[in-house]
Design an enzyme around this catalytic site. Structure first.
Site, short mmCIF file in Angstrom:
data_model
loop_
_atom_site.label_atom_id
_atom_site.label_comp_id
_atom_site.label_asym_id
_atom_site.label_seq_id
_atom_site.Cartn_x
_atom_site.Cartn_y
_atom_site.Cartn_z
N SER A 1 0.72 -1.19 -0.01
CA SER A 1 0.09 -0.21 0.00
C SER A 1 1.04 1.33 0.02
O SER A 1 1.93 1.01 0.53
CB SER A 1 -0.88 0.05 1.16
OG SER A 1 -1.41 1.26 1.53
N SER A 2 0.47 2.27 -0.54
CA SER A 2 1.18 3.54 -0.73
C SER A 2 1.57 4.00 0.75
O SER A 2 2.04 5.01 1.12
CB SER A 2 0.43 4.68 -1.62
OG SER A 2 -0.78 4.75 -1.06
N CYS A 3 0.61 3.54 1.76
CA CYS A 3 0.62 3.88 3.31
C CYS A 3 1.98 3.63 3.99
O CYS A 3 2.46 4.03 4.70
CB CYS A 3 -0.40 3.60 4.24
SG CYS A 3 -2.02 3.65 3.66
N TYR B 1 -1.57 -0.16 10.16
CA TYR B 1 -1.63 -0.89 8.67
C TYR B 1 -0.32 -0.80 7.95
O TYR B 1 -0.03 -1.76 7.53
CB TYR B 1 -2.64 0.01 7.87
CG TYR B 1 -3.13 -0.66 6.60
CD1 TYR B 1 -3.59 -1.97 6.40
CD2 TYR B 1 -2.80 0.01 5.60
CE1 TYR B 1 -3.71 -2.64 5.19
CE2 TYR B 1 -2.99 -0.49 4.23
CZ TYR B 1 -3.74 -1.72 4.00
OH TYR B 1 -3.88 -2.14 2.65
#
Length: 287
Positions: free
Chosen positions: A84-86, A113
């Site tokens: 994820s870009s997170c 996350y």
């Protein structure tokens, strides 16, 4: 997947809880998949990430360790892990390059996350290093399209706005309130484009380095809300609730590596949102 000449094996959450190690190992022992795409995750928008912090870190770490190890033990020839870009630092230079991971503090609202996803990435790297496994990592940007989660509190921004503008149109409401200031910029990728990129990379890519998957273009939340309103047909005004969190100021992926590998997105944002809205209407009609 008939065009690829493969048999597609899927398993629903109600049939297999990927957090259950024994159940996952038993399924892999029976199914013996040749190739694994690990897209499963517990996901949600800002409120879900910030509220369900324990669930987001536990569930996603459990999913990663169970599936990756089961794939290795049962001889999977290739595995793709979707991050994820997170995973990128909150204030990393834009656009986000793959080597920005672990170079600074994460966005606090989705840190659990992000840490779980980073653990999965590092696990893939470790299995590739120690066992020579052909396991790869890809980093999708914000996805949208058919099958999305339209929960009023826990959905991502695209699904949340589609539902909010649709309900406002039906109620003939004069205004829709969008969370945050509207100034953060986000990149959105239609889910069919994402699937096509995954197939392309599965067939052509094998390396330790991450690969970002996105469009290479972003838009402010305020402008995106106007796109959704136009697609849905909402004629009222749009305001912004500044008491709600904005999250990371900007998350635009650098997709130069992906383009060098011969792939780019083809679905324009307005077209994709239109397709997503039609899918939302179909799904709503069956409930």
């Amino acid at each position: 997947m008939s065009s690829e000449g493969v048999e597609l094996l899927t398993v629903a959450h109600r049939e297999l809880d990927l957090r259950d190690q024994a159940a996952v190992f038993a399924w892999f022992a029976r199914a013996k998949p040749q190739v694994v795409v690990l897209a499963a995750a517990k996901v949600g928008g800002i409120v879900a990430n910030n509220t369900l912090r324990a669930e987001f870190i536990y569930d996603n770490i459990a999913i990663a360790i169970n599936v990756i190890h089961a794939a290795h033990v049962n001889g999977a020839e290739k595995l793709m892990f979707l991050g994820s870009s997170c995973i990128y630092p909150k204030l990393a230079p834009q656009p986000l390059r793959e080597n920005a991971m672990l170079t600074g503090p994460l966005e606090q609202t989705n840190e659990p996350y992000a840490i779980a996803k980073i653990a999965g990435i590092k696990m893939v790297e470790a299995y590739r290093s120690q066992y020579g496994a052909d396991f790869i990592n890809v980093m999708p940007t914000n996805l949208y399209g058919p099958g999305d989660n339209y929960h009023p509190e826990y959905s991502h921004v695209v699904a949340a706005l589609i539902r909010r503008f649709h309900e406002a149109k039906l109620a003939d409401a004069p205004e829709v309130v969008v969370w945050g200031t509207g100034t953060p910029r986000r990149e959105f990728l239609y889910v069919d484009d994402m699937a096509d990129a995954c197939v392309h990379l599965m067939k052509t890519y094998s390396d330790t380095a991450l690969v970002n998957i996105g469009t290479g273009e972003d838009i402010t939340i305020a402008d995106f809300a106007r796109v959704v309103a136009a697609v849905v047909g909402f004629k009222g005004s749009i305001s912004f609730d500044r008491s709600r969190p904005d999250g990371t100021p900007r998350k635009l992926l650098d997709v130069s590596r992906l383009m060098e590998l011969g792939w780019r997105a083809t679905t324009p944002l307005e077209v994709g949102v239109g397709l997503a809205y039609q899918a939302f209407l179909r799904e709503a009609a069956t409930q």
